[in-house]
Write an enzyme that holds these catalytic residues in place. Structure first.
Site, PDB file in Angstrom:
ATOM      1  N   SER A 193      -5.490  -2.765  -4.108  1.00 23.13           N
ATOM      2  CA  SER A 193      -5.730  -3.292  -5.444  1.00 23.13           C
ATOM      3  C   SER A 193      -4.853  -2.537  -6.449  1.00 23.13           C
ATOM      4  CB  SER A 193      -7.220  -3.184  -5.780  1.00 23.13           C
ATOM      5  OG  SER A 193      -7.588  -4.052  -6.810  1.00 23.13           O
ATOM      6  N   ASP A 444      -8.059 -13.987  -1.185  1.00 25.64           N
ATOM      7  CA  ASP A 444      -8.184 -13.042  -2.293  1.00 25.64           C
ATOM      8  C   ASP A 444      -7.484 -13.605  -3.525  1.00 25.64           C
ATOM      9  OD1 ASP A 444      -8.348 -10.862  -3.979  1.00 25.64           O
ATOM     10  OD2 ASP A 444      -6.773  -9.727  -2.934  1.00 25.64           O
ATOM     11  N   HIS A 469      -9.897  -9.354  -0.242  1.00 24.11           N
ATOM     12  CA  HIS A 469      -9.338  -8.236  -0.998  1.00 24.11           C
ATOM     13  C   HIS A 469      -9.251  -6.961  -0.168  1.00 24.11           C
ATOM     14  CE1 HIS A 469      -7.937  -6.860  -4.838  1.00 24.11           C
ATOM     15  NE2 HIS A 469      -8.843  -5.918  -4.947  1.00 24.11           N
TER      16      HIS A 469
END
Length: 512
Positions: A193, A444, A469
């Site tokens: 991320s 995602d 994710h």
């Protein structure tokens, strides 16, 4: 009575990520407070509810006196940067044992450590040291001695930037290697991320410090007009549509129903009862925010096996949400269907009696809110035709007004692409970059802002159709599908290749 708190989102991914989705008026999403957020904000709450002392990973917690401003010579106080270290499997500096460094995200570093099983699992086979440095202004790594002082005003927050964080990691690893006489030991970066963005950027900015980076679910292109601003919500919507068109349509219709009900006499009371909130809703927008947040997090956490990464959820949770929405008896109203579906996210265990929406009244308590108002300016919008969310256009003027109001800071929407690049990324990375893995799962919603195709032989995109994710960084389980096992195997082989190349070049140098 059991209750559950709505977590304020903070980008966002992030991130990154990060902000609660907010309806400023019926059917119009607006403000930097409502942009989608990465997963890290959950670290503050989850850490309290699930003690980390029960983690299966062993590490020592250490602190490093870190410079507050790496880019000036001002006489500013240092701060204690926390980092986690494990040398159990490190073969030592004599054998040039590698160092695996995870670039800490916008949250408590222990939460990332226990949720990044991939690094712990592959370290023994490489004889690697593991380091998890904490991002400044998060967790325990607070300048000025406390969170209250660090977040006090625009002056104290001024050093909360990605550039300063990367410099922290560079200084920390350089000093640590010097202390261990391990200057020649290669460093491999990891991150998911926002942390994945940092890993990729650090490889580009500090190629002399790290030989490669695995950037998982890293939306490095989610800036300016590099990707369409609608792409995040389009992917969330497609995740639901692929499970059930009826489910998608029910959610899409629900926003008007919620807004209409909220305008009726006692409408807010009825909404409160239908959705079982502990306190009466003040606006219908509060309910819409709560639902919007859940749908985005369901897409990010749409893993193929049961998990409690965000909330306790079944495997393929969106499938279960749509099953519940669609399987209600004929005649069931839209709102009741929505409640049945969203309960998969907020109350899958069935232990919650009512839901608590109490939150910071300004919604601006997180450091990511500052970052998203200063340099991490990610445009978001929702399409009328392809999104199940209310349609809205990206409005930078409103973003700027809110940032000036809340932080007295004017955003710099082009700074990230100036500092790290983004426009023309294919030719730039091909010419100047190497040894970066961009891994993504197409379920995602942050994948839309990442690199999804190979740039060169050494800048590689590993993309899975059914991944969510940074799933590849999660601990391995017996339920991992073959495609996930294959993705991780490919990552290990690429990292192995980087290290072998480093050792070969070093040997050739000394043999000359």
């Amino acid at each position: 009575m059991a209750s559950i708190t709505k977590f304020t989102l903070c980008l966002g991914f992030f991130l990154l990520l990060s902000f609660p989705l907010t309806l400023s008026s019926p059917l119009h999403l607006r403000s930097s407070k409502n942009a989608p957020r990465f997963l890290a904000d959950f670290s503050r709450t989850i850490n309290n509810s699930r003690p980390l002392k029960y983690s299966k990973y062993r590490y020592e917690t250490r602190y490093f006196d870190q410079i507050l401003d790496h880019f000036s010579f001002s006489d500013l106080p240092t701060f204690r940067q926390r980092y986690l270290i494990n040398t159990e499997h490190w073969v030592g500096s004599g054998q040039l044992g590698p160092i695996f460094l995870y670039c800490g995200n916008e949250g408590d570093i222990e939460w990332f450590a226990v949720n990044t099983g991939f690094v712990w699992e592959i370290a023994p086979r490489f004889g690697a040291m593991i380091i998890f440095p904490e991002h400044r202004y998060y967790g325990e790594s607070m300048p000025y001695g406390s969170r209250e002082e660090a977040y006090k005003n625009v002056t104290t927050l001024a050093h909360l930037t990605a550039e300063q964080a990367l410099a922290d990691y560079a200084v920390l690893i350089t000093e640590l290697k010097r202390n261990l006489s391990a200057q020649a030991c290669p460093v491999v970066l990891f991150g998911g991320s926002y942390g994945g963005m940092l890993a990729a950027w650090m490889r580009l900015k500090y190629p002399h410090i790290a030989i490669g980076a695995l950037a998982s679910s890293a939306p490095v292109l989610q800036f300016e007009d590099i990707v369409p601003p609608e792409i995040f919500y389009d992917i969330v919507s497609n995740d639901f549509r692929r499970e059930s068109v009826d489910c998608f349509n029910t959610i899409k219709k629900s926003w008007n129903v919620i807004a209409s009900e909220g305008e009726k006499n006692d409408g807010l009371l009825r909404l409160t009862r239908t959705f079982r909130f502990c306190k009466k809703l003040e606006t219908a927008d509060d309910l819409s925010n709560w639902l919007s947040s859940a749908y985005s997090y369901l897409a990010m956490g749409n893993y193929p096996y049961p998990s409690d990464f965000l909330m306790p959820m079944p495997g393929n949770p969106i499938k279960e949400v749509c099953r519940r929405i669609d399987s209600c008896p004929d005649g069931t109203g839209i709102l009741q269907r929505i409640f049945e579906g969203v309960s998969v996210y907020y109350n899958y265990t069935g232990t919650v009696d009512c839901f608590d929406l109490d939150d910071d009244p300004h919604g601006m308590t997180s450091g990511w809110d500052w970052q998203a108002c200063s340099e991490m300016i990610m445009p978001f919008a929702s399409s009328k035709n392809t999104s199940m969310f209310p349609a809205y256009d990206y409005d930078y003027t409103s973003e700027e007004e809110l940032c000036l109001e809340n932080f007295h800071v004017k955003p710099r929407p082009t700074w990230i692409t100036t500092e790290f690049g983004g426009h023309g990324f294919k030719s730039v990375l091909k010419t100047f970059g190497s040894n970066i893995i961009f891994s993504n799962g197409l379920l995602d919603p942050w994948s839309g802002g990442s690199v999804l195709e190979d740039i060169s032989d050494t800048i590689v995109a590993l993309v899975t159709e059914k991944g969510a994710h940074h799933l590849d960084l999660r601990p391995a389980t017996a339920q991992d599908p073959d495609w996930l096992v294959d993705q991780r195997t490919a990552e290990v082989e690429l990292i192995k290749g980087w290290l072998e190349e480093y050792y070969e070049k070093r040997k050739a140098t000394f043999d000359m």
